[in-house]
Design an enzyme around this catalytic site. Structure first.
Site, PDB file in Angstrom:
ATOM      1  N   ILE A  69       0.779  -1.252   0.009  1.00 13.77           N
ATOM      2  CA  ILE A  69      -0.213   0.134   0.354  1.00 13.77           C
ATOM      3  C   ILE A  69       0.559   1.278  -0.247  1.00 13.77           C
ATOM      4  O   ILE A  69       0.486   2.601  -0.604  1.00 13.77           O
ATOM      5  CB  ILE A  69      -1.362   0.227   0.987  1.00 13.77           C
ATOM      6  CG1 ILE A  69      -2.224  -0.852   1.400  1.00 13.77           C
ATOM      7  CG2 ILE A  69      -1.502   1.832   1.216  1.00 13.77           C
ATOM      8  CD1 ILE A  69      -3.158  -1.131  -0.038  1.00 13.77           C
TER       9      ILE A  69
ATOM     10  N   ASP B 157      10.605   3.832   5.895  1.00 11.97           N
ATOM     11  CA  ASP B 157      10.050   2.132   6.348  1.00 11.97           C
ATOM     12  C   ASP B 157      11.347   1.704   6.586  1.00 11.97           C
ATOM     13  O   ASP B 157      12.746   1.837   6.437  1.00 11.97           O
ATOM     14  CB  ASP B 157       9.520   1.274   4.964  1.00 11.97           C
ATOM     15  CG  ASP B 157       9.251   0.358   5.198  1.00 11.97           C
ATOM     16  OD1 ASP B 157       9.598  -0.805   5.511  1.00 11.97           O
ATOM     17  OD2 ASP B 157       7.985   0.219   4.655  1.00 11.97           O
TER      18      ASP B 157
ATOM     19  N   GLU C 155      15.364  -2.826   3.968  1.00 14.97           N
ATOM     20  CA  GLU C 155      15.865  -1.783   3.929  1.00 14.97           C
ATOM     21  C   GLU C 155      15.884  -2.547   1.890  1.00 14.97           C
ATOM     22  O   GLU C 155      15.999  -1.173   1.009  1.00 14.97           O
ATOM     23  CB  GLU C 155      17.789  -2.077   3.574  1.00 14.97           C
ATOM     24  CG  GLU C 155      18.587  -1.383   2.729  1.00 14.97           C
ATOM     25  CD  GLU C 155      19.951  -2.684   3.121  1.00 14.97           C
ATOM     26  OE1 GLU C 155      20.802  -1.700   2.329  1.00 14.97           O
ATOM     27  OE2 GLU C 155      19.357  -3.872   3.478  1.00 14.97           O
TER      28      GLU C 155
ATOM     29  N   ALA D 278       0.531   4.150   6.754  1.00 13.14           N
ATOM     30  CA  ALA D 278       0.705   2.949   6.155  1.00 13.14           C
ATOM     31  C   ALA D 278       1.994   1.958   7.012  1.00 13.14           C
ATOM     32  O   ALA D 278       1.371   0.998   6.401  1.00 13.14           O
ATOM     33  CB  ALA D 278       0.794   3.035   4.728  1.00 13.14           C
TER      34      ALA D 278
ATOM     35  N   LYS E 216      -9.910  -6.098   9.747  1.00 14.05           N
ATOM     36  CA  LYS E 216      -9.879  -6.927  11.061  1.00 14.05           C
ATOM     37  C   LYS E 216      -9.782  -5.762  12.275  1.00 14.05           C
ATOM     38  O   LYS E 216     -10.042  -6.534  13.725  1.00 14.05           O
ATOM     39  CB  LYS E 216      -8.807  -7.763  10.583  1.00 14.05           C
ATOM     40  CG  LYS E 216      -8.304  -8.358   9.354  1.00 14.05           C
ATOM     41  CD  LYS E 216      -7.539  -8.959   9.265  1.00 14.05           C
ATOM     42  CE  LYS E 216      -6.978 -10.359   7.959  1.00 14.05           C
ATOM     43  NZ  LYS E 216      -7.612  -9.266   7.002  1.00 14.05           N
TER      44      LYS E 216
ATOM     45  N   LEU F 176      -5.442  -7.071  -3.959  1.00 20.48           N
ATOM     46  CA  LEU F 176      -4.513  -7.738  -4.474  1.00 20.48           C
ATOM     47  C   LEU F 176      -3.374  -7.367  -4.655  1.00 20.48           C
ATOM     48  O   LEU F 176      -3.179  -6.120  -5.158  1.00 20.48           O
ATOM     49  CB  LEU F 176      -5.375  -8.133  -5.995  1.00 20.48           C
ATOM     50  CG  LEU F 176      -6.891  -8.334  -5.612  1.00 20.48           C
ATOM     51  CD1 LEU F 176      -7.600  -7.710  -6.995  1.00 20.48           C
ATOM     52  CD2 LEU F 176      -7.313  -9.499  -5.507  1.00 20.48           C
TER      53      LEU F 176
ATOM     54  N   THR G  58      -7.846 -22.701   3.682  1.00 20.09           N
ATOM     55  CA  THR G  58      -8.412 -22.935   5.707  1.00 20.09           C
ATOM     56  C   THR G  58      -9.887 -23.275   6.038  1.00 20.09           C
ATOM     57  O   THR G  58     -10.132 -24.659   6.774  1.00 20.09           O
ATOM     58  CB  THR G  58      -8.504 -21.693   6.223  1.00 20.09           C
ATOM     59  OG1 THR G  58      -9.240 -20.544   6.103  1.00 20.09           O
ATOM     60  CG2 THR G  58      -6.213 -21.495   6.288  1.00 20.09           C
TER      61      THR G  58
END
Length: 638
Positions: free
Chosen positions: A309, A329, A332, A379, A425, A471, A494
């Site tokens: 994202i 981030d 690396e 994000a 979630k 996706l 699952t």
């Protein structure tokens, strides 16, 4: 006939005659044309009486034609690809050959006494030129047509879904291309009024149940989907399943926007579909002007900038020419890829790629102090459910505390807007990861309210966005299934009833940007994720698309903390619409900022004990609706 077939098969297996073969055929045509000229010039009786003398003269003409053929290289092209340019060269070569023959005839007559060779008069020369030119042209057109006929067996029979401009343009590209990759068999239309129609000589079939079987009866091997019918095709899951199960290959564009409707559309614009292309999704429309007005010339910071994202957010924000992009981030190698992307695609945008953890408060404060971001897109997060179920301490430190570090610094350094990317979630969470994101939502929302109430000094507006699976994201189910198919299976699912919502990464990021523009602070925006997809159906369709045989689907049971279905809203929540029908605002329970801060302080301290049960117990106290599923933490719910 048998000899002709053998010669034809030999020629078409070779793909082209050698140059000397073409020259030989052209010379025979020149010789024959000389005979025609001689016959019409001298009449049948004189032609028979002086046949051998005329033959000698025509052989001389043929040799002169060969010289002309050499001058214009008429034999060096591939006959099946003959064009108007080739025909023009052939005509010029014939003209030069006839002129040379006529001059030789004049010289012969001037010398006199040379009776062994009879050359053509002006009339005979004109007849020879016309005959030779026509036969040379016919030769090339005949070979081209013959090649098309013989190669049709190697071309794939196709049907085109769509009878408007896009479909007709595709058909024309098939009919006019030199390389016969496809042969058009039929059209498919949704309009009942087309039931008796023919387009370009091909029958139009009405799209209804059993259409794939009808196409099989027409020997169709490939379905080409017009870009104007892409959305309708994706929505028609029954039609997709029919063609997939019939073993008919499907080719289409990911989106209609790839064809502007003005330039010529060819089958080369289409590609063989991936499973992502077949998932139902509606076109996402966002207010590009509002987004541009918000970001253009501003300082923007993005955390998690190397993730699925985050990296897409980088690309979409960079388009609006911000004054500066600060990208953070802790990974690396992916961050190096982001740096290269910025250098290649957005060299004119000032940016800094920084490797670091959002939990490193001192380092993050230096970044905020140096760059003073006006907009923050947050994000960064640990997102894999099974991993966080086993490592709740890391979920707390990275997701919960990391978010708090960035949020507090945004307030301290005057950030105008803070957009946090959450997840479905977080609604009625059943796992550690989902609960950690819900705690992040609570903190950001309560901090925003504290600013509004004047209890915290600041100007930052906090906006949260929730959506489901994207996706192509790292670790998503589709790349995993592709890898398992390559290995020959089995595909592991699952539970037979498990369903998920899916959205493309670019579409999700567009909605994040628009939610950021319309948010005034304190909102939790929920995205319309479209229709849910049953994972076992997804697996079956991917197996069919791959063409693989005997790949088994194995049910392994729900993983720790996994739901059968994801919710975008809890049962205690409702939504209100916005100007974008794909974005809604969730009405959620509000928390007091001091209480939220106290809870996070306690939770962070407990995380350093690495006592999983104690950590999760505190998380359940903060988020009472958190009920574990298929997890060791279920004992805490009793």
């Amino acid at each position: 006939m048998r000899i002709f077939c053998r010669l034809s098969n030999w020629y078409f297996s070779k793909g082209a005659l050698p140059y000397w073969g073409v020259l030989f055929l052209d010379c025979l045509i020149a010789l024959f044309s000389g005979y025609v000229g001689s016959y019409l010039e001298h009449g049948g009786l004189e032609f028979a009486q002086h046949f051998w003398q005329l033959t000698a003269g025509n052989i001389v003409c043929m040799l002169l034609f060969a010289v002309a053929f050499r001058m214009f290289h008429t034999y060096s092209g591939i006959l099946r690809f003959s064009s108007l340019v080739d025909l023009e060269r052939v005509g010029l070569a014939s003209f030069v050959g006839v002129v040379m023959s006529y001059i030789v005839g004049i010289v012969q007559n001037a010398l006199g006494g040379v009776n062994c060779i009879i050359m053509h008069s002006l009339f005979g020369s004109v007849v020879m030129f016309v005959c030779a030119s026509m036969l040379l042209w016919v030769e090339r057109m005949f070979v081209r047509a013959l090649f098309d006929i013989f190669k049709v067996d190697k071309a794939l029979p196709v049907a085109i879904y769509g009878t408007m401009e896009g479909g007709v343009s595709l058909a024309n590209s098939i009919l006019t291309t030199k390389e016969k990759k496809y042969v058009l068999q039929a059209f498919i239309s949704d309009g009942y009024d087309m039931r008796k129609a023919y387009i370009l000589g091909k029958k139009v079939f009405i799209n209804k149940k059993g259409i794939a079987e009808l196409m099989r009866n027409q020997h169709v091997k490939v379905l080409l989907v017009s870009p104007l019918k892409s959305e309708a095709f994706r929505e028609n899951q029954a039609m997709i399943d029919e063609f997939v199960q019939a073993g008919i290959k499907i080719m289409m564009m990911p989106t209609a926007e790839e064809w502007d409707g003005k330039s010529d559309l060819t089958y080369n614009h289409l590609h063989e579909i991936e499973i992502e292309d077949l998932l139902p999704r509606e076109k996402i429309e966002v207010d590009m002007n509002a987004i541009g007005a918000m970001l253009r010339g501003k300082r923007v910071l993005i955390t998690g900038a190397a993730g699925s994202i985050g990296s897409e957010m980088v690309r979409q924000v960079a388009v609006y020419k911000p004054a500066e992009l600060t990208l953070i981030d802790q990974a690396e190698t992916p961050m190096h890829s982001v740096r290269l992307t910025m250098a290649r695609q957005f060299a004119d945008v000032k940016n800094e790629t920084i490797v670091g953890s959002i939990t490193d408060k001192a380092f993050m404060e230096k970044i905020f102090e140096d760059h003073r971001p006006e907009y923050v897109f947050h994000a960064a997060a640990y997102k894999h459910v099974p991993m966080m179920e086993d490592n709740p301490a890391m979920a707390v430190r990275n997701n919960v505390n990391g978010t708090r570090v960035i949020a507090d610094l945004a307030v301290k350094y005057g950030t105008k807007k803070f957009v946090m990317i959450s997840t479905d979630k977080a609604v009625n969470p059943t796992n550690v990861m989902g609960c950690s994101k819900r705690i992040c939502e609570i903190y950001c929302q309560s901090l925003n309210q504290a600013i509004v109430d004047g209890r915290v000094k600041g100007v930052t507006q906090f906006v949260t966005t929730r959506f489901g699976n994207v996706l192509g994201s790292n670790g998503s189910v589709i790349p995993i299934f592709k890898e398992l198919i390559r290995k020959g299976g089995p595909l592991t699912v699952t539970h037979p009833d498990i369903i998920r919502y899916f959205m493309l990464i670019p579409e999700a990021c567009k909605l994040v940007l628009e939610a950021g523009t319309m948010g005034k602070g304190g909102e939790i925006f929920v995205f319309d994720m479209g229709k849910p997809v049953k994972i076992v159906d997804l697996a079956r369709r991917m197996i069919s698309l791959s063409g693989a045989k005997n790949i088994e689907i194995k049910f392994t049971g729900l993983r720790d903390g996994e739901k059968l279905y994801e919710e975008l809203l809890s049962t205690k929540e409702n939504t209100i619409p916005t100007q974008n029908r794909k974005i809604m605002v969730a009405k959620v329970r509000e928390y007091d900022y001091e209480e939220a801060k106290k809870n996070e302080d306690e939770l962070l301290q407990i995380s350093y004990t690495h006592d999983d049960m104690a950590i999760v117990k505190k998380m359940k106290e903060i988020v009472p609706e958190y009920k574990s599923q298929v997890s060791k933490y279920q004992v805490l719910d009793k």
